[in-house]
Design a protein around this motif. Sequence first.
Motif, short mmCIF file in Angstrom:
data_model
loop_
_atom_site.label_atom_id
_atom_site.label_comp_id
_atom_site.label_asym_id
_atom_site.label_seq_id
_atom_site.Cartn_x
_atom_site.Cartn_y
_atom_site.Cartn_z
N PHE A 282 -12.27 -0.66 -10.21
CA PHE A 282 -11.11 -0.87 -11.07
C PHE A 282 -11.45 -1.29 -12.50
N PRO A 285 -11.36 2.36 -16.80
CA PRO A 285 -9.99 2.81 -17.11
C PRO A 285 -9.59 4.08 -16.36
N ARG A 288 -8.68 3.20 -12.87
CA ARG A 288 -7.36 2.54 -12.82
C ARG A 288 -6.25 3.58 -12.90
N GLU A 289 -6.42 4.54 -13.80
CA GLU A 289 -5.38 5.54 -13.97
C GLU A 289 -5.21 6.36 -12.68
N GLY A 292 -3.78 4.08 -9.78
CA GLY A 292 -2.41 3.71 -10.14
C GLY A 292 -1.44 4.85 -9.92
N ASN A 311 -7.65 -8.25 -2.60
CA ASN A 311 -8.31 -7.76 -3.80
C ASN A 311 -9.20 -8.80 -4.48
N TYR A 380 -11.66 -8.41 -10.43
CA TYR A 380 -11.34 -7.29 -9.55
C TYR A 380 -9.83 -7.20 -9.22
N ASN A 383 -7.68 -6.25 -12.17
CA ASN A 383 -7.69 -4.85 -12.59
C ASN A 383 -7.10 -3.91 -11.55
N MET A 384 -7.10 -4.31 -10.30
CA MET A 384 -6.39 -3.51 -9.31
C MET A 384 -4.90 -3.51 -9.67
N ARG A 386 -3.50 -4.32 -12.52
CA ARG A 386 -3.29 -3.67 -13.81
C ARG A 386 -3.20 -2.15 -13.63
N SER A 387 -4.05 -1.64 -12.76
CA SER A 387 -4.04 -0.21 -12.47
C SER A 387 -2.65 0.23 -11.99
N GLU A 390 0.08 -0.29 -14.98
CA GLU A 390 -0.02 0.68 -16.08
C GLU A 390 0.52 2.03 -15.65
#
Length: 695
Positions: A282, A285, A288-289, A292, A311, A380, A383-384, A386-387, A390
């Motif tokens: 994650f 970027p 993540r995209e 997500g 997570n 971690y 960012n999971m 956030r993924s 976003e």
Amino acid sequence: MMKRYIFGTPILDTESVIHKPEPQQGDIPYFGCEKGETGVKFQYTMEKDKPVYGLGENVRGINKRGFRYVSFCGNSSMHTESLERMYCAHNFLIVDGETRFGVFVDSPGRVVFDIGFVNPDEFIITSELTDFEFYIIEGNSLREIVRSFREIIGQSYIPPRWAFGYQQCRWGYESSNEIREVVAKMKESGIPLDSVGLDLEYLDNYKDFTINPKDYADFADLSKELKEQGVRLVPIIDAGVKIEEGYNVYEEGVEKGYFFKDKDGNDFVGAVWPGRCHFPDFLRPEVREWFGNHYKYLTDMGIEGFWNDMNEPTLFFTERGLKEAMSVVDELRDSQLDIPRRRRLLQAVNGMANNLKDYQSIYHQIDGKMVSHDKVHNLYGYNMTRSAVEAVDKILPNHRILMTSRSSCVGMHRYAGTWQGDNYAWWSHILFNLKLMPSLNMCGFLYTGADLGGFHTDTSEDLLIRWLQLAVFTPLMRNHSAFNTRRQEPYLFQKKDIMRDVIRIRYMMIPYLYGEFVRCALESDMLFRPLAFDYEGDEVAAQIEDQMMVGDALMIAPVYTQNARGRYVYLPEDMMMVRLSSPEHREYVQMEKGHHYISAELHEMIFFLRTEKMIPLAEPGLNTDSMDFDRIELLCNVKEQGSCTVYVDDGFARDYENPAYYTTIQTVRKDGRLSVEQNGKKLSLVITDCQNQKL
Ligand code: MIG
């Protein structure tokens, strides 16, 4: 006021801080600083008896002095005082005293805070990484220091209004029909409900972004049908992706090289619920995209809320740990299991989960370099989540969604809230729930709450009632429990009417809570504040850890003791006590500053309204969708004059500052009566003057 120092060359920007001041050169104020082989050590001698606040989600009290705490996101299923760390890493603190300052350690790795543990007056921070950033934040008051910090880390997540409704959840809802039954029984019992949490059962063999084809085959219909009744489904998503040929998420991840690696560059294997899994990297970027966008599978079926679990990331075992444990088992199989051998056996087996050796053997790809996971571990969960956010923000651009995560670090507060993990059906965990609120708020986590009734072990009726009474005020109000415990949906209890009325009180309070929540997010304020933050200089208030200011107008003092029929309360100023057993049954008692014993039978809850303050209330409904938020009862504790701002949007909008959502109300007492003036959005108002109520 705000000083930023850079140590070495940080591996990456954690993005905890998004408005960065220019870095400073030279010595750090307050702290002695020593760079060694094993990290950087900061030392400060604290003033005698002065408190230290902060650390977000961590163990023990509001005043953190007297113990050692660790920031290294963990998954321990028993929240005891000795734990040292929980699921999150929230490295912001305020040291109070004649000299007062805030400190933030912006490191993605392990940090230890010894706050008067080894030596009662020494505050020692040890950062295991030598490359990180360090902030000192100065200000005139505790609240101002928090505000300055929050301004650099960015605006807190604001959930949709329905996320302020009551949520029912359980690990163990076996089928869509069982969900229907829960919703129907809540309705039959007149208990408000806005959402139902879906745990692992809705998944096909624990695989993210799949549906159990047997027991939840009609998932899309269920989602639609319930939403028509004002109830939303909130599915769980886990960090681990099952290794299984033909499973799209697994195959895409392998093909694109999106999972984190072992030292040889192979996709790392660790086990969680589905057994052996790979884990999305994650921190990249593009990963993540990709991950997500998979949430679209669920949003396409009408889903508007999620909870991201496991997570930290949790690893039940790895091949390495398994092999090691099995060899110990083999070796000891025929031995006399004396104490040392028995200990080795247990250690080998229990030590398989979340082992540092495993975290050290995972590699992330950061700017083309391989970085071992232990150095960025705390990022971690952040960012999971956030993924997810976003991506979903693009998929549903006009919709705020409900998003919570178990693990986080500072920065994730911009994307989501948290639930406080796997607590117990213990009275002490009601109090712990309360104590976590202000510390989390300091770090920007406003949307948070604990598993009501307790996650582990069997709940009891009185415990659940008292916990719900506290949770009337916590933004996340979710009853959740583990599969192997007594069921704890409110309608199952003899005193279900009490629970119904407590939950109805919550719905009555939503205009105040939601409005204050949005204000606190926009103004970088804390919704939950220890008394010390509002009554500086009051030595008694400074000691209190079981009462709390909630928003601008209220103080709460929950009952959290088994069999108690009341409690002692300290009033830092004259206040109006409101004792209520339902939205319709309230009692107002004017009380003076000082100590009081206040009775509160099991069916009664209490809160305190500050002088010259008013709070907006709504008529409760069975869910937030069906309520009229333009009709407001204004509960006034006004002697001469008061003013307040009422926030009413559509529950989804993102243009929070739009004047169309705000009404300012002024009240003035003339000849004993209150006169009222509104400005802005017109609301239909009913005034309750608690100064003039006959008992
Ligand atoms: O290992 O999904 O905190 O809320 O019910 C346990 C099952 C995994 C931990 C979460 C809890 C959830 C449970 N999960």
